[in-house]
Write an enzyme that holds these catalytic residues in place. Structure first.
Site, short mmCIF file in Angstrom:
data_model
loop_
_atom_site.label_atom_id
_atom_site.label_comp_id
_atom_site.label_asym_id
_atom_site.label_seq_id
_atom_site.Cartn_x
_atom_site.Cartn_y
_atom_site.Cartn_z
N LYS A 227 0.81 -1.22 0.00
CA LYS A 227 0.00 0.00 0.00
C LYS A 227 0.84 1.27 0.00
CE LYS A 227 -4.28 -1.97 1.65
NZ LYS A 227 -5.28 -2.11 2.71
N ARG A 261 -3.26 -9.93 5.41
CA ARG A 261 -3.72 -10.00 4.01
C ARG A 261 -2.58 -9.54 3.12
NH1 ARG A 261 -6.03 -6.67 0.23
NH2 ARG A 261 -7.67 -7.55 -1.06
C1 PT1 Z 1 -7.83 -4.47 3.48
C2 PT1 Z 1 -8.13 -4.46 2.09
C3 PT1 Z 1 -9.24 -5.27 1.66
N1 PT1 Z 1 -7.44 -3.74 1.18
C4 PT1 Z 1 -9.59 -5.96 3.86
N2 PT1 Z 1 -9.93 -6.00 2.57
C5 PT1 Z 1 -7.81 -3.77 -0.11
N3 PT1 Z 1 -10.30 -6.69 4.77
C6 PT1 Z 1 -8.90 -4.56 -0.53
C7 PT1 Z 1 -3.04 2.24 -1.00
O1 PT1 Z 1 -3.03 3.11 -0.12
O2 PT1 Z 1 -6.84 -3.75 3.97
N4 PT1 Z 1 -8.56 -5.21 4.32
N5 PT1 Z 1 -9.58 -5.30 0.35
C8 PT1 Z 1 -7.04 -2.94 -1.12
N6 PT1 Z 1 -7.26 -1.56 -0.90
C9 PT1 Z 1 -6.25 -0.61 -0.97
C10 PT1 Z 1 -6.30 0.53 -0.17
C11 PT1 Z 1 -5.15 -0.80 -1.79
C12 PT1 Z 1 -5.27 1.45 -0.17
C13 PT1 Z 1 -4.12 0.12 -1.83
C14 PT1 Z 1 -4.17 1.25 -1.01
O3 PT1 Z 1 -2.13 2.10 -1.84
#
Ligand code: PT1
Length: 286
Positions: A227, A261
């Site tokens: 992230k 995750r």
């Molecule tokens: C998470 C999650 C998810 N993240 C759960 N499910 C994502 N339970 C999708 C960035 O800042 O943390 N927990 N499902 C992916 N989402 C992101 C959010 C991907 C922020 C990248 C960023 O780069």
């Protein structure tokens, strides 16, 4: 390490210590999947990826048909079902592995439950219409994630008075809604939602104080892999974030995270095994 089976196992083995930390491997099937460049959009490569994750001792495969990274736009119910459900069926017919479906749509949840999903992973914590009802009619696990705002705009100006207390209060309210809808507390997993309506500083405060989410008595999931909280701190592109992702995941596990995750299953399992080797000499960490 648990190898899988029933839903009850999925949850009970997340209740306590290090030996039961579970690795959730990310299988994105969105064309714009933020760090795999959509290369697993196709069915066969997705199944190969699943097989590889299983070889590397993954505990749960998380399949998501909606991108929820910052800036992502909504997808239709039908698109999501077409992306996710055939893959769920194929995985469940070929492999003995827990599958979680990353969705916020009641219709997708219903299909996922019908075709043998072991967990619903909802970044909107069952707040969309019909979700509580659909999940209440099943007995599978649910991950309730905290997000401020909605993916398309959530990073524009995240603001909190006390981020930890805000997230805890959100969890209390969602747990209460679940219980009143007939979803037992025992089925729930909590997730503070790294990167979901949070500045870099907010994300590191959440990581620093991660243990506080354990006070609600439920298993907690940490999703930090690749992230921007890693990339922005280290000035690394999305494909250069492995070391930072492993370090952040281990910090979460040391504070009681029950599920991590991740994109990089083999490397994450290795990192966890180093922590386990140390911990057997140190009761304080176990
Ligand atoms: C998470 C999650 C998810 N993240 C759960 N499910 C994502 N339970 C999708 C960035 O800042 O943390 N927990 N499902 C992916 N989402 C992101 C959010 C991907 C922020 C990248 C960023 O780069």
């Amino acid at each position: 390490m648990m190898s899988k089976t029933t839903q009850t196992n999925l949850i009970t083995s997340t209740q306590n210590q290090l030996n039961n930390v579970q690795v959730m491997g990310i299988l994105n099937v969105t064309p714009d999947s933020f760090s795999d460049g959509g290369q697993f959009t196709h069915f066969d490569s997705a199944l190969k990826q699943v097989e590889k994750m299983i070889d590397n001792n993954v505990d749960i495969i998380d399949i998501g048909g909606e991108s929820t990274r910052p800036g992502a736009v909504d997808v239709s119910v039908q698109d999501e079902i077409v992306r996710v459900i055939p893959l769920l069926k194929a995985i469940k017919s070929r492999f003995d592995i827990n599958v979680s479906i990353d969705t916020s749509k009641a219709e997708v949840m219903g299909e996922a439950i019908t075709y043998g999903a072991d967990m619903i992973n909802d970044v909107r914590a069952l707040q969309n219409t019909g979700c509580l009802e659909v999940v209440a009619q099943s007995d599978i696990a649910v991950c309730l994630m905290h997000m401020q705002g909605m993916p398309r705009t959530m990073q524009e100006n995240p603001e909190y008075n006390d981020i930890i207390e805000d997230i805890l209060e959100f969890f209390r309210q969602r747990i209460d809604c679940c219980e009143r809808s007939g979803i037992n507390k025992e089925r729930l997993v909590l997730d503070p939602g790294f990167g979901f309506g949070k500045t870099v500083a907010h994300n590191y405060e959440v990581l620093a104080k991660f243990a506080q989410f354990k006070t609600l008595g439920l298993p907690v999931l940490a999703g930090v892999s690749r992230k921007s909280m890693i990339g922005n701190l280290l000035n690394r592109d999305v494909n250069e974030r492995l070391a930072g992702s492993l370090a952040a995941a281990i910090v979460a596990v040391q504070q009681g995270a029950n599920i991590i995750r991740v994109h990089d299953v083999q490397e994450s399992v290795d990192a966890l095994n180093i922590l386990k080797a140390v911990t057997q000499y140190n009761q304080l960490l176990s």
